[in-house]
Scaffold this motif. Sequence first.
Motif, short mmCIF file in Angstrom:
data_model
loop_
_atom_site.label_atom_id
_atom_site.label_comp_id
_atom_site.label_asym_id
_atom_site.label_seq_id
_atom_site.Cartn_x
_atom_site.Cartn_y
_atom_site.Cartn_z
N GLY A 17 19.84 18.49 9.08
CA GLY A 17 21.05 18.98 8.45
C GLY A 17 21.03 18.84 6.94
N ALA A 18 22.22 18.78 6.35
CA ALA A 18 22.38 18.82 4.91
C ALA A 18 21.66 17.68 4.20
N MET A 19 21.65 16.50 4.80
CA MET A 19 20.95 15.36 4.21
C MET A 19 19.52 15.24 4.73
N GLY A 20 19.36 15.49 6.04
CA GLY A 20 18.06 15.29 6.67
C GLY A 20 16.97 16.18 6.11
N ILE A 21 17.30 17.42 5.75
CA ILE A 21 16.27 18.33 5.25
C ILE A 21 15.65 17.81 3.96
N TYR A 22 16.43 17.08 3.17
CA TYR A 22 15.88 16.48 1.96
C TYR A 22 15.23 15.13 2.23
N TYR A 162 26.84 18.38 -0.19
CA TYR A 162 26.55 19.81 -0.17
C TYR A 162 25.04 20.00 -0.22
N SER A 163 24.58 21.11 0.42
CA SER A 163 23.15 21.31 0.52
C SER A 163 22.84 22.64 1.18
N ARG A 164 22.18 23.53 0.50
CA ARG A 164 21.68 24.77 1.06
C ARG A 164 22.75 25.56 1.79
N GLU A 165 22.93 25.31 3.07
CA GLU A 165 23.90 26.11 3.82
C GLU A 165 25.21 25.37 4.05
N ARG A 166 25.43 24.25 3.37
CA ARG A 166 26.67 23.50 3.55
C ARG A 166 27.41 23.38 2.23
N PHE A 167 28.51 24.10 2.13
CA PHE A 167 29.35 24.07 0.93
C PHE A 167 30.79 23.98 1.38
N GLN A 168 31.42 22.83 1.19
CA GLN A 168 32.79 22.66 1.64
C GLN A 168 33.79 23.03 0.54
N LEU A 169 34.92 23.52 0.96
CA LEU A 169 36.02 23.84 0.06
C LEU A 169 37.30 23.34 0.72
N GLY A 170 37.80 22.21 0.26
CA GLY A 170 38.92 21.59 0.95
C GLY A 170 38.47 21.21 2.35
N THR A 171 39.20 21.68 3.36
CA THR A 171 38.82 21.41 4.75
C THR A 171 37.91 22.50 5.32
N LEU A 172 37.63 23.53 4.54
CA LEU A 172 36.88 24.68 5.05
C LEU A 172 35.38 24.49 4.88
N GLU A 173 34.62 24.86 5.91
CA GLU A 173 33.17 24.81 5.88
C GLU A 173 32.62 26.18 5.46
N SER A 174 31.31 26.22 5.17
CA SER A 174 30.68 27.45 4.68
C SER A 174 30.88 28.62 5.63
N HIS A 175 30.71 28.38 6.94
CA HIS A 175 30.81 29.48 7.89
C HIS A 175 32.25 29.99 8.03
N ARG A 196 43.74 17.71 -6.10
CA ARG A 196 43.24 16.39 -5.72
C ARG A 196 41.79 16.19 -6.19
N GLU A 197 41.49 14.91 -6.54
CA GLU A 197 40.13 14.54 -6.96
C GLU A 197 39.23 14.37 -5.73
N CYS A 198 37.97 14.78 -5.88
CA CYS A 198 37.01 14.63 -4.78
C CYS A 198 35.66 14.22 -5.36
N THR A 199 34.84 13.62 -4.52
CA THR A 199 33.49 13.21 -4.90
C THR A 199 32.50 13.96 -4.02
N LEU A 200 31.73 14.85 -4.63
CA LEU A 200 30.73 15.63 -3.92
C LEU A 200 29.34 15.23 -4.42
N THR A 201 28.41 15.05 -3.50
CA THR A 201 27.06 14.61 -3.87
C THR A 201 26.03 15.56 -3.28
N THR A 303 27.96 17.76 -10.35
CA THR A 303 28.40 18.67 -9.29
C THR A 303 28.09 20.10 -9.64
N ARG A 304 28.29 20.47 -10.87
CA ARG A 304 28.03 21.85 -11.30
C ARG A 304 26.55 22.19 -11.16
N GLU A 305 25.70 21.31 -11.67
CA GLU A 305 24.26 21.56 -11.61
C GLU A 305 23.78 21.71 -10.18
N GLY A 306 24.18 20.78 -9.32
CA GLY A 306 23.70 20.81 -7.94
C GLY A 306 24.22 21.99 -7.15
#
Length: 367
Positions: A17-22, A162-175, A196-201, A303-306
């Motif tokens: 998945g999003a972490m495992g592939i890396y 976030y990673s490749r095919e996983r990009f969250q927006l609030g509670t919404l997933e990429s699909h 609201r503030e969030c931490t994305l890695t 966050t912007r770069e990644g």
Amino acid sequence: MTGAETRPRALLLGGTGAMGIYLQGELASMGWDVLVTSRKPRASLPGISFIRGNAKDPAFLRALSSERYEAVVDFMTWSPDCFKDVMPVLLGMSGQYVFLSSYRVFSPATVITERSPRLLETCPDRRYAGGGEYAIAKAREEDILRASGAPNWTIVRPAITYSRERFQLGTLESHEWLWRAVKGLPVPMAQEVLERECTLTWGRDVARMIARLLGNPATRGEDFNISTSKHQTWGEVLSVYRDALDFEVKTVTLETYERYCCWGDSFLGYCPQLRYDRLVDRVLDNSKVLAATGMREEELASTREGILSELRRFIGAPSFPAGISAYAQGGLDRACGWPSALLSAVSLDGGTLRGGLRYARGWFRKS
């Protein structure tokens, strides 16, 4: 190391998945032999082998446990009862067992550290705390692991990754949201979430931190929040997404958003992920993991770069999972006030009749 026989072995359970592939590549580059379980056939890579099977299948897990691994990293999602049953096997087959928990176990706090209060103990809604929603289940599993008396575990709690095919927006997933954005359909969002503030890695950075915890005796019996310390509002994250892909955002009321854009709990009558996470500021302290790994905050991507790196590559060749949920798209269309995704969604969800019925259920859903 002088030969393959001296290379430590790491087993990643469900590590695609999003972490495992890396993490696969990161560990291989550090001299590990990496074995990854996958339910789909995959071609081996230098230093990385895939074992086809479902780690939740007892027979498959028993076969894996017939060998010993210097580290086992567990990306599976267990129920607490199931975890209690398989935990002795997981601990017994590994020199270091790494349990993937979540930062969502924590109650709202100005800055979240490893010692911050958890929802399991502090949530005022005791019905929620007594249930099995993701954050509560992970907290219970942490407790089961601590009570085991075993010395060879490490708990890691990634923030939103976030990673490749996983990009969250609030509670919404990429699909859900990105599928709409790529098709030129409006994406519903509540202003209260955007503020609201969030931490994305980045998944790449999460993998680098986890990889450097492995094989270190000082990290056993410890827990680590795995994240950057950089944070921003969801509105700022949305702006980054829109820099890569211009799409319409439909502002909706919070009530509408919770009803049609979240996976609520019919027993509770609300969405715990929204109430206890996306509607509160989530800022994490990562000083413990940086100290343990010898990494510096400056090494972690902004966050912007990644996001731009991953999202632009994805948009160049978009690939969504088969079976976009017509039910989910029906709810998102209802939030936007128009059935704009109807024809596209039903054709991807089991055929026209079945998809149409699921879309209608999403449009008229009660929670």
